[in-house]
Design a protein around this motif. Sequence first.
Motif, PDB file in Angstrom:
ATOM      1  N   PRO A  31      -5.583  -1.017   0.104  1.00 18.16           N
ATOM      2  CA  PRO A  31      -6.659  -1.957   0.459  1.00 18.16           C
ATOM      3  C   PRO A  31      -7.123  -2.801  -0.733  1.00 18.16           C
ATOM      4  CG  PRO A  31      -7.062   0.188   1.443  1.00 18.16           C
ATOM      5  CD  PRO A  31      -5.902   0.352   0.509  1.00 18.16           C
ATOM      6  N   VAL A  32      -7.204  -2.193  -1.909  1.00 17.98           N
ATOM      7  CA  VAL A  32      -7.662  -2.932  -3.094  1.00 17.98           C
ATOM      8  C   VAL A  32      -6.580  -3.909  -3.562  1.00 17.98           C
ATOM      9  CG1 VAL A  32      -8.284  -2.691  -5.522  1.00 17.98           C
ATOM     10  CG2 VAL A  32      -9.252  -1.140  -3.850  1.00 17.98           C
ATOM     11  N   VAL A  33      -5.326  -3.451  -3.561  1.00 16.06           N
ATOM     12  CA  VAL A  33      -4.237  -4.327  -4.019  1.00 16.06           C
ATOM     13  C   VAL A  33      -4.071  -5.501  -3.056  1.00 16.06           C
ATOM     14  CG1 VAL A  33      -1.803  -4.464  -4.600  1.00 16.06           C
ATOM     15  CG2 VAL A  33      -3.077  -2.438  -5.199  1.00 16.06           C
ATOM     16  N   ASN A  34      -4.245  -5.235  -1.782  1.00 21.03           N
ATOM     17  CA  ASN A  34      -4.168  -6.287  -0.769  1.00 21.03           C
ATOM     18  C   ASN A  34      -5.202  -7.391  -1.083  1.00 21.03           C
ATOM     19  OD1 ASN A  34      -4.118  -7.801   1.561  1.00 21.03           O
ATOM     20  ND2 ASN A  34      -4.028  -6.068   2.945  1.00 21.03           N
ATOM     21  N   GLN A  35      -6.426  -6.958  -1.382  1.00 22.87           N
ATOM     22  CA  GLN A  35      -7.485  -7.925  -1.741  1.00 22.87           C
ATOM     23  C   GLN A  35      -7.105  -8.697  -2.991  1.00 22.87           C
ATOM     24  OE1 GLN A  35     -11.523  -6.543  -2.459  1.00 22.87           O
ATOM     25  NE2 GLN A  35     -11.167  -4.898  -1.022  1.00 22.87           N
ATOM     26  N   LEU A  36      -6.559  -7.969  -3.976  1.00 20.36           N
ATOM     27  CA  LEU A  36      -6.199  -8.600  -5.250  1.00 20.36           C
ATOM     28  C   LEU A  36      -5.120  -9.661  -5.034  1.00 20.36           C
ATOM     29  CD1 LEU A  36      -6.305  -8.745  -8.351  1.00 20.36           C
ATOM     30  CD2 LEU A  36      -4.631  -6.901  -8.415  1.00 20.36           C
ATOM     31  N   ILE A  37      -4.091  -9.311  -4.260  1.00 20.21           N
ATOM     32  CA  ILE A  37      -2.999 -10.275  -4.036  1.00 20.21           C
ATOM     33  C   ILE A  37      -3.544 -11.511  -3.311  1.00 20.21           C
ATOM     34  CG2 ILE A  37      -0.769 -10.644  -2.880  1.00 20.21           C
ATOM     35  CD1 ILE A  37      -0.183  -7.660  -3.289  1.00 20.21           C
ATOM     36  N   THR A  38      -4.445 -11.291  -2.365  1.00 17.55           N
ATOM     37  CA  THR A  38      -5.026 -12.415  -1.611  1.00 17.55           C
ATOM     38  C   THR A  38      -5.811 -13.339  -2.550  1.00 17.55           C
ATOM     39  OG1 THR A  38      -5.162 -10.925   0.274  1.00 17.55           O
ATOM     40  CG2 THR A  38      -6.418 -12.970   0.447  1.00 17.55           C
ATOM     41  N   LEU A  39      -6.566 -12.734  -3.472  1.00 12.34           N
ATOM     42  CA  LEU A  39      -7.332 -13.551  -4.433  1.00 12.34           C
ATOM     43  C   LEU A  39      -6.392 -14.309  -5.376  1.00 12.34           C
ATOM     44  CD1 LEU A  39     -10.213 -11.119  -5.476  1.00 12.34           C
ATOM     45  CD2 LEU A  39     -10.440 -13.247  -4.203  1.00 12.34           C
ATOM     46  N   ILE A  40      -5.309 -13.636  -5.784  1.00 13.86           N
ATOM     47  CA  ILE A  40      -4.350 -14.290  -6.690  1.00 13.86           C
ATOM     48  C   ILE A  40      -3.723 -15.488  -5.974  1.00 13.86           C
ATOM     49  CG2 ILE A  40      -2.151 -14.024  -7.921  1.00 13.86           C
ATOM     50  CD1 ILE A  40      -2.919 -11.068  -8.389  1.00 13.86           C
ATOM     51  N   ARG A  41      -3.369 -15.288  -4.725  1.00 17.79           N
ATOM     52  CA  ARG A  41      -2.738 -16.375  -3.953  1.00 17.79           C
ATOM     53  C   ARG A  41      -3.658 -17.597  -3.870  1.00 17.79           C
ATOM     54  NH1 ARG A  41       1.312 -17.563  -3.995  1.00 17.79           N
ATOM     55  NH2 ARG A  41       2.443 -15.945  -2.919  1.00 17.79           N
ATOM     56  N   LYS A  42      -4.965 -17.339  -3.673  1.00 15.64           N
ATOM     57  CA  LYS A  42      -5.912 -18.463  -3.576  1.00 15.64           C
ATOM     58  C   LYS A  42      -5.956 -19.246  -4.884  1.00 15.64           C
ATOM     59  CE  LYS A  42      -9.187 -16.964  -0.151  1.00 15.64           C
ATOM     60  NZ  LYS A  42     -10.254 -15.996  -0.056  1.00 15.64           N
ATOM     61  N   ALA A  43      -5.962 -18.513  -5.994  1.00 17.59           N
ATOM     62  CA  ALA A  43      -6.076 -19.173  -7.293  1.00 17.59           C
ATOM     63  C   ALA A  43      -4.748 -19.778  -7.757  1.00 17.59           C
ATOM     64  CB  ALA A  43      -6.581 -18.170  -8.336  1.00 17.59           C
ATOM     65  N   HIS A  44      -3.634 -19.220  -7.295  1.00 20.11           N
ATOM     66  CA  HIS A  44      -2.305 -19.670  -7.749  1.00 20.11           C
ATOM     67  C   HIS A  44      -1.401 -19.855  -6.530  1.00 20.11           C
ATOM     68  CE1 HIS A  44      -3.259 -18.598 -11.981  1.00 20.11           C
ATOM     69  NE2 HIS A  44      -3.961 -17.645 -11.406  1.00 20.11           N
ATOM     70  N   PRO A  45      -1.583 -20.939  -5.799  1.00 19.75           N
ATOM     71  CA  PRO A  45      -0.856 -21.084  -4.518  1.00 19.75           C
ATOM     72  C   PRO A  45       0.661 -21.090  -4.662  1.00 19.75           C
ATOM     73  CG  PRO A  45      -2.473 -22.858  -4.827  1.00 19.75           C
ATOM     74  CD  PRO A  45      -2.468 -22.057  -6.078  1.00 19.75           C
ATOM     75  N   HIS A  46       1.198 -21.465  -5.825  1.00 17.11           N
ATOM     76  CA  HIS A  46       2.656 -21.588  -5.936  1.00 17.11           C
ATOM     77  C   HIS A  46       3.338 -20.398  -6.613  1.00 17.11           C
ATOM     78  CE1 HIS A  46       2.033 -25.495  -4.391  1.00 17.11           C
ATOM     79  NE2 HIS A  46       1.249 -25.822  -5.409  1.00 17.11           N
ATOM     80  N   LEU A  47       2.552 -19.438  -6.968  1.00 12.73           N
ATOM     81  CA  LEU A  47       3.099 -18.253  -7.639  1.00 12.73           C
ATOM     82  C   LEU A  47       3.970 -17.438  -6.681  1.00 12.73           C
ATOM     83  CD1 LEU A  47       2.655 -16.775 -10.375  1.00 12.73           C
ATOM     84  CD2 LEU A  47       0.710 -15.643  -9.335  1.00 12.73           C
ATOM     85  N   ILE A  48       5.075 -16.891  -7.190  1.00 10.47           N
ATOM     86  CA  ILE A  48       5.894 -15.983  -6.365  1.00 10.47           C
ATOM     87  C   ILE A  48       5.422 -14.560  -6.658  1.00 10.47           C
ATOM     88  CG2 ILE A  48       8.223 -15.092  -5.968  1.00 10.47           C
ATOM     89  CD1 ILE A  48       9.247 -17.867  -6.774  1.00 10.47           C
ATOM     90  N   ILE A  49       4.992 -13.868  -5.613  1.00  8.42           N
ATOM     91  CA  ILE A  49       4.438 -12.518  -5.830  1.00  8.42           C
ATOM     92  C   ILE A  49       5.363 -11.477  -5.215  1.00  8.42           C
ATOM     93  CG2 ILE A  49       2.444 -11.005  -5.543  1.00  8.42           C
ATOM     94  CD1 ILE A  49       0.692 -13.478  -5.193  1.00  8.42           C
ATOM     95  N   ILE A  50       5.771 -10.527  -6.035  1.00 12.54           N
ATOM     96  CA  ILE A  50       6.608  -9.421  -5.565  1.00 12.54           C
ATOM     97  C   ILE A  50       5.883  -8.112  -5.887  1.00 12.54           C
ATOM     98  CG2 ILE A  50       7.997  -9.563  -7.722  1.00 12.54           C
ATOM     99  CD1 ILE A  50      10.330  -8.337  -6.102  1.00 12.54           C
ATOM    100  N   ALA A  51       5.885  -7.177  -4.929  1.00 10.00           N
ATOM    101  CA  ALA A  51       5.233  -5.882  -5.164  1.00 10.00           C
ATOM    102  C   ALA A  51       6.250  -4.764  -4.970  1.00 10.00           C
ATOM    103  CB  ALA A  51       4.057  -5.708  -4.204  1.00 10.00           C
ATOM    104  N   GLY A  52       6.006  -3.654  -5.637  1.00 13.52           N
ATOM    105  CA  GLY A  52       6.904  -2.498  -5.497  1.00 13.52           C
ATOM    106  C   GLY A  52       6.129  -1.208  -5.655  1.00 13.52           C
TER     107      GLY A  52
END
Length: 452
Positions: A31-52
């Motif tokens: 739940p916390v990482v989900n929020q973090l990724i969502t915030l990152i996406r808002k601030a950096h719309p073109h970033l490629i995000i990969i999680a593992g």
Amino acid sequence: MQGMPLEAIVQRINPDTDILGISVMFSQEWPVVNQLITLIRKAHPHLIIIAGGEHITALPEFSLEDCPALDYCGLGEGEGLVLDFVQAVRSNADIRQVAGLCYRDKSAFVRTEPRKRIREVDELPWPAWDRLPIETYLSISYGMGVNQGRNMPLLATRGCPYKCTFCSNPVMYDQRYFMRSPEDIIAEIAHYVEKYNATFIEFYDLTAIIRKDWLVKFCNLYIEKKLKVAWSLPSGTRSEALDGEALALLHKTNCHYLVYAPESGSPATLKEIKKEVKLNKLVDSVKSAIRLGIYTRCNLIIGFPKETSRQIRETLRFQARLAWLGVDDAPIYMFSPYPGSALFEYLRGTQKIGELDDQYFDGLLAQMDLGVTRTYCENVPGKTLRRYRIAGMCMFYGLSYLLRPWRIVRSLRNILVKDATDTVFEQRISEMLKRLTRVAPRKQASSYQPAE
Ligand code: SF4
């Protein structure tokens, strides 16, 4: 949650970054990482995000669906995968050629071919701790088990050959087990002592000790290199290789704290959860470790789906026996169904686990809480399980201190005078006292400037 606020993490991301990797080890973090990724996406719309990590490997499609801001899931071990992924992105190559990925393609999910396990574990570089504010962690003895000064984590192995039904290891590591060479591990320990002044090494392995010949070689090298630093196995290990001879070597090499993982005192439960352990042999090993003066702990779990009150009482009796023998810690945890485990699949199939919402993910961690009554057990109500758990813990630590009253003095001295701990019970009391008397760690951590 510990550490910096999410917004502060987002601010730390260099605007020139094009690919960002995020580790989601266990599902309670989701739940916390989900929020973090969502915030990152808002601030950096073109970033490629990969999680593992274990959570992502167990639930890749769910994670992509639940977090639309996430672009890719990396399944299994990440080192080679990230390298191939970055090379493919940077060279505009076909991403489908990268093994071990899961991603969205229009409305469908695509999984590329499974990735092969890394066999040459010695070829993996040591963690680049100097790229992180490592001193922050070392100076507060941040660790997994007991506090013996500057705790440094280390991995000696990858995977586990067993298949316990409550564990997500088979999905993450497919039951193949690879050990690093003792020479490489000894060199890494010596490096940590020299570079970071480490005073305590903690092996974070799923199961560090399987083969006795490997352990003997490791200990002999430890002695040969005249290493003095203490070490521990805080995450629970198998006991088959830990006979009198092996334990004597452990003691000689300054092994301070040894955690066994019997999980249950009931042979029927052990059979049910496919925990291949012989309790009598484990107890023999524990007795030898105690005789040598190694601090010992045994992890226990109650509340498995098919467990009965009778089986749970067997575990409590086993716990009392451990107190009698002189084991230092024997906590009882409430069963948590981790994604990736066979029991998670079973409970999903029987509708005991419904929607995978924040309540479910938060509940995975809450199962550690002594007050929790949430249960997945078909035969014993949650309130009864809680009573068993509290009774077991009070009985264990009460008996333990009553039979060995000098331990009261040791615990008080450790917590109040030495700021060190020999058992996890002492560690928890010490942490609680520190929380009550100092500034919130979140504020402290956020003021720290990491290295470039
Ligand atoms: S619980 Fe331990 S022994 Fe069992 S599969 Fe997981 S890591 Fe291996």
